[in-house]
Design an enzyme around this catalytic site. Structure first.
Site, short mmCIF file in Angstrom:
data_model
loop_
_atom_site.label_atom_id
_atom_site.label_comp_id
_atom_site.label_asym_id
_atom_site.label_seq_id
_atom_site.Cartn_x
_atom_site.Cartn_y
_atom_site.Cartn_z
N LYS A 95 0.81 -1.22 0.00
CA LYS A 95 0.00 0.00 0.00
C LYS A 95 0.85 1.27 0.00
O LYS A 95 0.42 2.31 -0.51
CB LYS A 95 -0.94 -0.01 1.20
CG LYS A 95 -1.94 -1.16 1.17
CD LYS A 95 -2.72 -1.28 2.48
CE LYS A 95 -3.65 -2.48 2.44
NZ LYS A 95 -4.36 -2.70 3.73
N TYR A 215 -6.03 -5.40 -6.71
CA TYR A 215 -5.65 -5.26 -5.30
C TYR A 215 -5.08 -6.57 -4.75
O TYR A 215 -4.05 -6.59 -4.07
CB TYR A 215 -6.86 -4.82 -4.49
CG TYR A 215 -6.63 -4.76 -3.00
CD1 TYR A 215 -5.90 -3.72 -2.43
CD2 TYR A 215 -7.14 -5.75 -2.16
CE1 TYR A 215 -5.69 -3.66 -1.06
CE2 TYR A 215 -6.93 -5.69 -0.79
CZ TYR A 215 -6.21 -4.65 -0.25
OH TYR A 215 -5.99 -4.60 1.10
N TYR A 266 -2.07 -0.15 11.46
CA TYR A 266 -3.47 -0.37 11.81
C TYR A 266 -3.83 0.37 13.08
O TYR A 266 -3.43 1.53 13.25
CB TYR A 266 -3.76 -1.87 11.89
CG TYR A 266 -3.25 -2.64 10.69
CD1 TYR A 266 -3.68 -2.32 9.40
CD2 TYR A 266 -2.30 -3.65 10.83
CE1 TYR A 266 -3.20 -3.01 8.29
CE2 TYR A 266 -1.83 -4.35 9.72
CZ TYR A 266 -2.28 -4.02 8.45
OH TYR A 266 -1.81 -4.69 7.37
N VAL A 284 0.17 -8.39 6.86
CA VAL A 284 -0.16 -9.60 7.60
C VAL A 284 0.67 -10.80 7.13
O VAL A 284 0.57 -11.88 7.72
CB VAL A 284 -1.66 -9.93 7.54
CG1 VAL A 284 -2.47 -8.84 8.22
CG2 VAL A 284 -2.13 -10.16 6.11
#
Length: 330
Positions: A95, A215, A266, A284
Site C-alpha cells: 500500500k 488489489y 493499523y 499480515v
C-alpha cells in the site's frame, strides 16, 4: 557537520538540527552488519510468538519461526541477517508503494480517502457508513482499494506496481505469488463488501471485480527484506529513486512518511510510534517496512502476528534498532 560511518557508507548530519544534547549520541559510528546480528540475538525469544494470518490459507502454512531483517542505506549499500533474502508475501506493505505511484501522478486521491488513524481493525466496515464511503486513510483495506482504483485510471495497478518494484529493487524475478493470490481471492468477501459499499457512495471509478483483482495481485507480490528495503529508499531520499530521478516532490514524500507514522500499523500506530519512533507500514504476511529519513530504509519479516496484525518479532526488532542506533524521527 560530522560524518557518521555505517557499514561501508558515510552520512552527514546537521548538528544544529539535532540540538547540542544529542550531537555526541548521533555521532557514534554504527556498524550495521554487526548491529543486525545483535538485534537477531536480542529478539530471538520473540521469534515464533503470535499467530500467522490463518484467514488466508496460503499464509497459514508459512513457518512462524522465520526471521529476516535488512537495512538499505541511502547510498545503496544493503546489510541483512537471518532470512533477509527469502521472499515472502508483502501484503499491506504494498500500500505504501501504490500510494506513492498514485501521488506521483497528482494528489487527486486525497479527495477520495482521508489521512486520519482509524482506531478500528484494518478491514472494518463500521466507519464507512458514518463517513459517506470515504475511508479514513489509505493504509486500511478500504482506503487501499480506493488508491488501487485511482491508480487504475492509468492502467493495471498491479502491473504498474510490479514494474516499479522490479526497477527499484534491481530484481526482475519479483512476481505475484499465484498460490497466495488465488487463496486470497477465494477469501475476499470482506474486501468485496468494502468495495461495493464504497461504490454505493460513488467512491469507486472502475468495476469492483477488476479493482479487487488488481488489489489482490498487488498484495500477493513476493519479495525479500532486501528487495523491500531497496524499493522503499525513495522515501528515505525524500522522493528520489535509485536511478537518481525524482518520483515524488519533497512535500509528497514527507506526507507519505507522516501517514505511515500515524496509520501504518493499523490500530496499533500509537504503540508503534511509542516503541519504534519511525514511519512504518506492516503487512499480515509478517513484514514491516520502516523509514529513517535521510539515512536508510529497513524491512523486517517474521510471520507471527499480534492481535492487531503486526509482526511480534518485527516490532521488537525495530524497537531494538532505534534504541541501539538512536535513529528515530524524535
Amino acid at each position: 557537520m560530522p560524518d557518521i560511518t555505517a557499514g561501508t557508507a558515510r552520512f552527514r548530519f546537521d548538528r544544529g538540527a539535532r540540538g547540542p544534547d544529542r550531537t555526541a549520541f548521533y555521532a557514534r559510528p554504527v556498524e550495521l552488519a554487526a548491529l543486525l546480528d545483535r538485534i537477531a540475538d536480542d529478539v530471538a525469544p520473540e521469534i515464533g510468538r503470535g499467530a500467522v494470518a490463518d484467514y488466508i490459507p496460503a499464509l497459514a502454512r508459512v513457518e512462524p519461526w522465520r526471521f529476516g531483517m535488512a537495512v538499505a542505506e541511502v547510498d545503496g549499500a544493503v546489510h541483512g541477517v537471518g532470512d533477509w533474502e527469502r521472499p515472502f508475501s508483502v501484503q499491506s506493505m504494498s500500500k505504501v508503494f501504490t500510494l506513492a505511484l498514485a501521488l506521483s501522478r497528482g494528489d487527486s486521491v486525497w479527495a477520495r480517502v482521508g489521512r486520519e488513524p482509524s482506531g478500528d481493525p484494518f478491514n472494518s466496515l463500521v466507519q464507512l457508513e458514518h463517513e459517506d464511503g470515504i475511508p479514513r486513510n489509505p493504509f486500511i483495506n478500504a482506503g487501499a482499494l480506493v488508491v488501487t482504483d485511482e491508480l487504475a485510471r492509468h492502467g493495471d495497478a498491479a502491473d504498474a506496481l510490479l514494474a516499479f518494484l522490479r526497477r527499484e529493487s534491481g530484481r526482475q524475478e519479483i512476481a505475484v505469488d499465484l498460490e497466495v493470490a488465488a487463496s486470497e481471492a477465494g477469501h475476499a468477501d470482506r474486501n468485496r463488501a468494502l468495495a461495493y459499499f464504497m461504490a454505493s457512495y460513488g467512491n469507486m471509478r472502475h468495476p469492483v471485480p477488476s479493482v479487487l483483482d488488481q488489489y489482490v495481485r498487488q498484495c500477493s507480490i513476493a519479495m525479500s527484506c532486501a528487495d523491500v528495503a531497496r524499493s522503499a529508499l525513495f522515501l528515505a531520499r525524500h522522493g528520489v529513486r535509485n536511478d537518481g530521478s525524482r518520483l515524488l516532490g519533497l512535500s509528497a514524500a514527507k506526507r507519505i512518511n507522516a501517514v505511515m507514522l500515524t496509520c501504518g500499523t493499523y490500530d496499533a500506530a500509537g504503540e508503534f510510534a511509542y516503541r519504534v519512533g519511525l514511519p512504518g507500514k506492516s503487512g499480515v504476511g509478517g513484514g514491516i517496512v520502516a523509514i529513517v529519513p535521510g539515512r536508510c530504509a529497513v524491512c523486517v519479516w517474521s510471520p507471527g502476528l499480534d492481535a492487531r496484525g503486526n509482526s511480534v518479532a518485527g516490532v521488537a526488532a525495530l524497537d531494538r534498532f532505534t534504541t541501539l542506533t538512536g535513529w528515530s524521527i524524535f
